[in-house]
Design a protein around this motif. Structure first.
Motif, mmCIF file in Angstrom:
data_model
loop_
_atom_site.group_PDB
_atom_site.id
_atom_site.type_symbol
_atom_site.label_atom_id
_atom_site.label_comp_id
_atom_site.label_asym_id
_atom_site.label_seq_id
_atom_site.Cartn_x
_atom_site.Cartn_y
_atom_site.Cartn_z
ATOM 1 N N GLU A 96 -3.258 -7.055 -10.609
ATOM 2 C CA GLU A 96 -2.881 -7.960 -11.690
ATOM 3 C C GLU A 96 -2.035 -9.131 -11.167
ATOM 4 O OE1 GLU A 96 0.161 -6.512 -14.195
ATOM 5 O OE2 GLU A 96 -0.517 -7.623 -15.949
ATOM 6 N N MET A 97 -1.125 -8.832 -10.243
ATOM 7 C CA MET A 97 -0.210 -9.849 -9.750
ATOM 8 C C MET A 97 -0.900 -10.830 -8.803
ATOM 9 S SD MET A 97 3.462 -9.288 -7.845
ATOM 10 C CE MET A 97 2.796 -8.676 -6.302
ATOM 11 N N LEU A 98 -1.730 -10.317 -7.886
ATOM 12 C CA LEU A 98 -2.344 -11.149 -6.852
ATOM 13 C C LEU A 98 -3.638 -11.800 -7.295
ATOM 14 C CD1 LEU A 98 -1.832 -8.794 -3.762
ATOM 15 C CD2 LEU A 98 -0.403 -10.726 -4.458
ATOM 16 N N GLY A 99 -4.302 -11.198 -8.299
ATOM 17 C CA GLY A 99 -5.586 -11.728 -8.716
ATOM 18 C C GLY A 99 -6.756 -11.137 -7.962
ATOM 19 N N PHE A 100 -6.498 -10.240 -7.030
ATOM 20 C CA PHE A 100 -7.557 -9.520 -6.318
ATOM 21 C C PHE A 100 -7.015 -8.148 -5.932
ATOM 22 C CE2 PHE A 100 -5.113 -11.713 -3.072
ATOM 23 C CZ PHE A 100 -4.931 -10.742 -2.098
ATOM 24 N N ARG A 101 -7.894 -7.223 -5.682
ATOM 25 C CA ARG A 101 -7.477 -5.867 -5.350
ATOM 26 C C ARG A 101 -7.270 -5.737 -3.846
ATOM 27 N NH1 ARG A 101 -7.315 -1.348 -8.236
ATOM 28 N NH2 ARG A 101 -7.267 0.662 -7.165
ATOM 29 N N PRO A 102 -6.082 -5.306 -3.413
ATOM 30 C CA PRO A 102 -5.861 -5.115 -1.972
ATOM 31 C C PRO A 102 -6.819 -4.087 -1.394
ATOM 32 C CG PRO A 102 -3.783 -5.035 -3.187
ATOM 33 C CD PRO A 102 -4.886 -5.016 -4.203
ATOM 34 N N TYR A 103 -6.993 -4.152 -0.095
ATOM 35 C CA TYR A 103 -7.915 -3.239 0.572
ATOM 36 C C TYR A 103 -7.531 -1.785 0.307
ATOM 37 C CZ TYR A 103 -9.282 -7.426 3.142
ATOM 38 O OH TYR A 103 -9.713 -8.678 3.466
ATOM 39 N N ARG A 104 -8.560 -0.943 0.211
ATOM 40 C CA ARG A 104 -8.344 0.492 0.008
ATOM 41 C C ARG A 104 -7.529 1.089 1.165
ATOM 42 N NH1 ARG A 104 -8.669 3.320 -4.699
ATOM 43 N NH2 ARG A 104 -9.124 5.514 -4.304
ATOM 44 N N PHE A 105 -7.567 0.417 2.294
ATOM 45 C CA PHE A 105 -6.818 0.827 3.487
ATOM 46 C C PHE A 105 -5.348 1.072 3.150
ATOM 47 C CE2 PHE A 105 -3.925 -0.994 6.685
ATOM 48 C CZ PHE A 105 -4.105 -0.114 7.731
ATOM 49 N N TYR A 106 -4.767 0.178 2.342
ATOM 50 C CA TYR A 106 -3.342 0.308 2.009
ATOM 51 C C TYR A 106 -3.081 1.545 1.163
ATOM 52 C CZ TYR A 106 -2.778 -4.394 3.819
ATOM 53 O OH TYR A 106 -2.754 -5.487 4.645
#
Length: 781
Positions: free
Chosen positions: A612-622
């Motif tokens: 929601e904050m970044l506008g994209f979903r971080p990698y599943r890696f994290y």
């Protein structure tokens, strides 16, 4: 652990999960007499929330006002009768005390007045200045040399990816999302672990106390560099009438070593011998704290401008030193020695432990400075990119510094090796003249007037072979370049002894000395600005103290406490604080940060909020790093640190004046007690806050709320309700781009919980105005 399923359920229906309970209670509307009409949400113990809206005339609350019979108002009833609210125009307060509207306005004003970075470049430079410090210059090259040369880069890069970048990204994200210092951030994520923020502040204080002493040492050398020849280039001569004698302590050691220990520190023989204050270093410490105070007195408005110079200037100096170093004779020998990989070292667990520790400290994890700097960012800043960028710039800086250090040390090793050859050749000539050695042992092509390293090595091997039994009595040295290069130096020994000695052989040596120590001052200043931010930002955010007065007070207090480090035994206290006051507490702090976000707050929930904050979903890696890999690695590192403390009794290298040499001494009992106290004080807030909040001796603010809507902004304010009032107001969606300056409390949903965003029936975009259902801590008990 039971979870809320969402949807519109009455409080009475929710209570059936636990069996018969008393009906859900409404706040006594008499408390709100004299205020504007308000709608009070009806909540059961399961913690359901409903939007706050004007009260329709046919509602059950209105019926209750005109009837003596008990009326239960359900969430479904409220939602059914909800009227649209214009968030941009309306001003609505729900508070447990008079003056809630005023408090809401004050909170909004506080959010609007929160400082912000002038530009993205200024923010990136601040993070680089904080993470890139003296350790990159004098710690990383030493570890690289000690742990396999180029092979050491492999475990370092692996651990940077699986520990460094994920945890650095985590701290950037929570700071940017919650927009508070470390105390506010960890109180919000998990109130019972709110002590993490206080521990971070204490560790920052400990580190700042001795770190600024190192800046003071650099200031001293900086001013001493404005003379030719440099004062540490030759040993002082003592004149007794007509007789001139070289200072014995200097003659037994070296000119640079003598200048460091005797002229600069005037060091005592042990930590137990105080020796009084060193007035020269006391003045330098005052200058150092004055510089830091002026840089941070106005927060990021002043420190942000300083960062343009303090963060970029070291790279200019390193580039100049690299070019100059590569032109020196023997520089290539040093670089080749540095990067020749010793692959067998990669299987040594100690190498991986030291690489993990270096990654951990290089990025400044756990100090609170990363969180503090990130909290001044806009909500839509791409902190994921920032984390990767700063991490790899940090790594690049370490490699660049290593090239510079070993180019210069390669030059120094050649100088020292040639001096060794000359001294030993004179010994051999003496033995030849006294017939101790036969001239037949000297190869015919050897010319003592122009003796090369290769010629000496050949002559040395012949003499050692022929005079095998008497060879040790001759006292000849092999004078191998590798031996000089293998002499490991780190920390102050590298900066103030080895590097300064090498610079004495540079053409225009004062210029290079001024540049080098000015670089150290700027590296230290960048780190100190971040360290001070780790102290001041959370305290100012939490206790609303005046910024300028508190900052100046911190600097004055730190200066007077720092006098401990400028007495003649002060260097030994610097060693104690550097080695033990931060290492173990910081590993504990970071592993608890990881657990608080990944296992208590919930990794899925956190990932959804990042989306929601970044506008994209971080990698599943994290997700997997935060959830499993990073906590496990940090637990192993913590265990290894504790074992290391037990296996190797704490000690320090003392300079013995009579011997003109270093000797390793163990800390006395009182120093051990001080060392243990430092570790205990740094970690104590964590269990204390946990116990106080677990037994409800300290409020976590979850039973109090004031909500205000104004200009499209949602705010939460703390106002006291009755202790026995179980009604909770939890509002978890921000109806505007800018979040609440004090975000609403998010309760523990468990590791397998679903994000409120995911369970909501209505999509709530980044700038949406929908409401979400949330559970309260009571629902999990």
């Amino acid at each position: 652990m039971p979870q809320n399923s969402g949807g519109n359920r009455t409080a009475a229906e929710a209570s059936t999960d636990r069996g018969p309970t008393r009906p859900a209670r409404l706040l006594d509307e008499k408390k709100l007499t004299g205020t504007e009409p308000h709608l009070l949400c009806v909540l059961g113990r399961r913690g359901y929330t409903a939007p706050v809206a004007p009260m329709p005339k046919n509602s059950k609350v209105t019926q209750r006002e005109h009837s003596n019979e008990h009326v239960t108002e359900s969430v479904a009833d409220l939602l059914a009768l909800e009227e649209p609210v214009d968030y941009k125009q309306s001003v609505l307060n729900v508070a447990g005390e008079t003056g809630g509207k005023q408090k809401g306005a004050e909170e909004e004003l506080d959010a609007e007045d929160r400082p912000a970075w002038n530009s993205k470049l200024q923010y990136i430079l601040a993070q680089i200045g904080f993470s890139v410090g003296l350790g990159n210059i004098w710690r990383f090259p030493y570890l690289c040399q000690k742990n396999g040369g180029g092979a050491y880069l492999v475990p370092y890069l692996v651990l940077l990816i699986i520990i460094g970048i994920p945890l650095f990204f985590l701290e950037l994200a929570v700071g940017q999302r919650i927009r508070r210092g470390s105390i506010g951030v960890w109180h919000y994520v998990c109130p019972r672990l709110g002590g993490i923020g206080f521990s971070s502040c204490i560790v920052c204080l400990f580190v700042g106390l001795y770190y600024n002493v190192i800046i003071g040492w650099s200031v001293f050398y900086f001013f001493k560099s404005f003379q030719y020849p440099l004062p540490w280039s030759e040993c002082p001569v003592i004149r007794n009438g007509t007789v001139a004698v070289v200072e014995p302590e200097c003659e037994k050691s070296s000119a640079t070593t003598y200048f460091w220990y005797r002229e600069a520190l005037d060091i005592s023989n042990s930590i137990s011998e105080s020796g009084g204050l060193n007035w020269k270093m006391t003045l330098c410490l005052l200058v150092a704290w004055s510089i830091v105070g002026m840089a941070v007195v106005k927060g990021i408005q002043s420190s942000g401008k300083v960062m343009y110079f303090s963060s970029l200037f070291p790279y200019v100096v390193l580039a100049c030193f690299l070019v100059r170093g590569l032109l020196l004779r023997g520089a290539v020998d040093g670089i080749l020695h540095m990067f020749t990989p010793k692959l067998d070292k990669m299987l040594d667990p100690q190498v991986w432990r030291e690489a993990a520790t270096q990654v951990f400290f290089a990025l400044g994890l756990g100090f609170g400075g990363v969180i503090a700097f990130s909290s001044y960012n806009k909500q839509d800043n791409n902190c994921h990119f920032d984390a990767a960028l700063v991490s790899f710039i940090n790594f690049f800086t370490s490699v660049l510094a290593t090239l510079v250090v070993f180019a210069v040390l390669g030059f120094k090793a050649n100088i020292m090796n040639e001096k060794c050859v000359v001294e030993n050749a004179e010994k051999i000539l003496g033995y030849l003249n006294s017939n101790v050695l036969s001239r037949d042992l000297i190869p015919p092509h050897v010319n003592f007037s122009h003796l090369t390293t290769k010629d000496y090595s050949e002559m040395y091997n012949v003499i050692m072979t022929v005079k095998e039994k008497q060879f040790s009595a001759l006292g000849l040295d092999p004078c191998l370049l590798e031996d000089e290069l293998d002499k490991s130096v780190q920390g102050t020994g590298l900066a103030f002894i080895a590097f300064t000695e090498a610079m004495t052989h540079f053409p225009a040596s004062p210029f290079w000395s001024v540049m080098f120590f000015l670089m150290l001052i700027n590296l230290g200043l960048g780190s100190m600005i971040g360290t001070m931010a780790g102290i001041t930002t959370p305290i100012i955010d939490t206790f609303k103290v005046p910024k300028e007065m508190f900052t100046v007070g911190c600097c004055v207090f730190a200066f007077f406490v720092g006098l401990l480090f400028v007495q003649r035994s002060g260097n030994y206290f610097v060693t104690m604080f550097d080695d033990y006051s931060a290492t173990l507490p910081l590993t504990v702090i970071v592993i608890l940060e990881n657990i608080a976000v990944a296992w208590i707050y919930g990794t899925k929930k956190f990932m959804q909020e990042l989306t929601e904050m970044l506008g994209f979903r971080p990698y599943r890696f994290y997700f997997y790093m935060w959830k499993f890999v990073s906590p496990l690695c940090m637990a192993v590192l913590t265990t290894a640190s504790i074992i290391q403390l037990g296996v190797s009794p704490p000690g320090y290298s003392a300079w013995i004046k009579e011997e003109a040499a270093e000797r390793y001494l163990y800390f006395p009992n009182w120093a051990m007690a001080l060392l243990i106290t430092l570790i205990a004080v740094a970690t104590l807030p964590i269990p204390v806050v946990f116990i106080l909040r677990h037994f409800h001796l300290l409020s976590d603010g979850s039973n109090t709320l004031s909500v205000s809507y104004k200009k499209g902004r949602m705010m939460k304010d703390i106002s006291n309700l009755e202790e026995n009032d179980e009604t909770r107001f939890i509002l978890s969606k921000v109806p505007s781009e800018a979040p609440s300056p004090m975000p609403t409390h998010r309760s523990y949903l468990g590791p397998g919980s679903t994000s409120p965003l995911e369970s909501s029936s209505n999509p709530n975009g980044r700038y949406g105005s929908g409401y979400l259902l949330a559970s309260t801590p009571e629902s999990e008990l």
